[in-house]
Design an enzyme around this catalytic site. Sequence first.
Site, PDB file in Angstrom:
ATOM      1  N   ASP A   1     -46.282  39.296 -39.439  1.00  0.00           N
ATOM      2  CA  ASP A   1     -46.173  39.939 -38.128  1.00  0.00           C
ATOM      3  C   ASP A   1     -46.049  38.929 -36.994  1.00  0.00           C
ATOM      4  O   ASP A   1     -45.740  39.292 -35.863  1.00  0.00           O
ATOM      5  CB  ASP A   1     -47.377  40.846 -37.870  1.00  0.00           C
ATOM      6  CG  ASP A   1     -48.711  40.163 -38.153  1.00  0.00           C
ATOM      7  OD1 ASP A   1     -48.896  39.013 -37.718  1.00  0.00           O
ATOM      8  OD2 ASP A   1     -49.557  40.780 -38.833  1.00  0.00           O
TER       9      ASP A   1
ATOM     10  N   ASP B   1     -53.782  34.394 -44.108  1.00  0.00           N
ATOM     11  CA  ASP B   1     -53.837  35.707 -43.447  1.00  0.00           C
ATOM     12  C   ASP B   1     -53.195  36.724 -44.379  1.00  0.00           C
ATOM     13  O   ASP B   1     -52.122  37.259 -44.115  1.00  0.00           O
ATOM     14  CB  ASP B   1     -53.096  35.639 -42.106  1.00  0.00           C
ATOM     15  CG  ASP B   1     -53.243  36.918 -41.299  1.00  0.00           C
ATOM     16  OD1 ASP B   1     -54.142  37.716 -41.596  1.00  0.00           O
ATOM     17  OD2 ASP B   1     -52.424  37.123 -40.372  1.00  0.00           O
TER      18      ASP B   1
END
Length: 532
Positions: free
Chosen positions: A313, A385
């Site tokens: 993202d 992440d």
Amino acid sequence: MIDQQVSLRGGAARLPVRPRTGRFLVLAAVFVCAACGLVYELELVALASYLIGDSVTQASVVLSVMVFAMGIGSLLAKRLRCHAAVGFGLIEAALALIGGSSALVLYASFAWLGESQYALVGFSLAIGVLIGAEIPLLMTLIQRVDRQDAGGAVADLFAADYVGALVGGLAFPFLLLPMLGQLTGALLTGAVNAAAGGALVLWVFRRDLTPGSRRLLVVVNVSVIAVLATATLLVDDFEQAARRAVYGDQVRVAVRTGVQEVVLTGPDRDSLGLYLDGRLRVSARDEHRYHEALVHPAMDGPRARVLILGGGDGLAAREVLRYGDVRSVTLVEIDPAVTRLARTDPALSELNGHAYRDPRLTAVGADAFTWLRADHHRYDVVISDLPGPGVTASTKLYSAEFYGLIAEALAPRGRLVVHAGPPVVRPRTFWTVEASVRAGGLATRPYRIPGRPSGFTASPDRLGAGGRPPEDWGFVLAAAGSVGEPGLGAGAPALRSLGEAELREGARAADGLRLPGQVPSTLIHPRYWEEA
């Protein structure tokens, strides 16, 4: 084993086809029905993995319940051998309706009820019973067609059954799923199933049917195919309504990639939500709290070369690129659709600060484990992440072996930070991650940061105990040598929600929650599980 004297009585005299032709048609029906049956199984496993998570558990539930139910179906079919033709026709019609609609109902239960586990078990049981009833009846029918010893009939039937299962098993991931999707693929499979079973009975064995049975089979099969065809025509409207039920009324983007379903909601950056497989991954309301806590403690030290694992993202990259002395950032994301949206979607690209426009950032589309094994560069900072370890596809990315690869990729004073899930809600998972990092050869310093319970969590497990969203985020800071207290390094940019005092308090709070004796997770012995 069936009674041969009953099965051979009358031979093939009343059949409208020659025995060899009839035998071929029965085996062809076995082939088609076996292919459809395996598609139903795989479709339940795949959809349950998307909706519920933990694909190993879901596959175990579906397959074990289904095999058990097949035994029950075989026993129940003994009562139908005297009416094998009409019994087989009705069973195939029921199997086509239940199997074909299973994905639709499973997704509806997830969307509107928020629970699909019970529906999964129910469909596995029903489909297993019906599949188990097929072979005993087909044994009776094939011996009705051709005078053949029972051993030869069994061999022929199981050969056709296994070959059909092979074709169905390959057709599902390589044809049905990519071309038609879960819902339409299951509905089409059901229609084929009903047509094959109905055609065999109504043509080859029509002289064994009474006029009433013949009419019943025609009405039932036509009705089943009509229901499945109608559902196929309405499947797009159903998907839109289900998405609104899951994500609300502001769905802007919904795409099914080869990895997952990606959905963006909200008209602008301030209301944006990013969902992966129905689970909220990013909420614009408080994502900055998570990403600041993830990135900035690891940037306390050398930081010229940074590696981000996951984070397609672009939000972790946004925080990294705020440091002027960062020379290069490599981002490894398995799903190119996520990075493409992060580049091109106006709201998401604005939220990530147009990170992908920065020439220092290089995005790589690859599995992080495989990529690390082939990469031979050294990095000052590695930021993990990734989706939570409760999802089986990600378990290897939380293993001791994976952290061993990261340890080899770290520069002499390099640091690793891992998002390890909420330590309050899932303490065993969090401390298993910490133990696995240590087993990879790194010293660790865990810390936690409180978060507002707005529904955002960086793991794919949106809900915690009692159905509530987790109210904290847990991280593990690690280094090859000793690792000090998490803090903010010299030159750190001004942050919206994070300070030195909060980090120190987060480290003390994590220590107070420590669960001693947790065993590391490895590739051959994964230790993660869902916690209530």
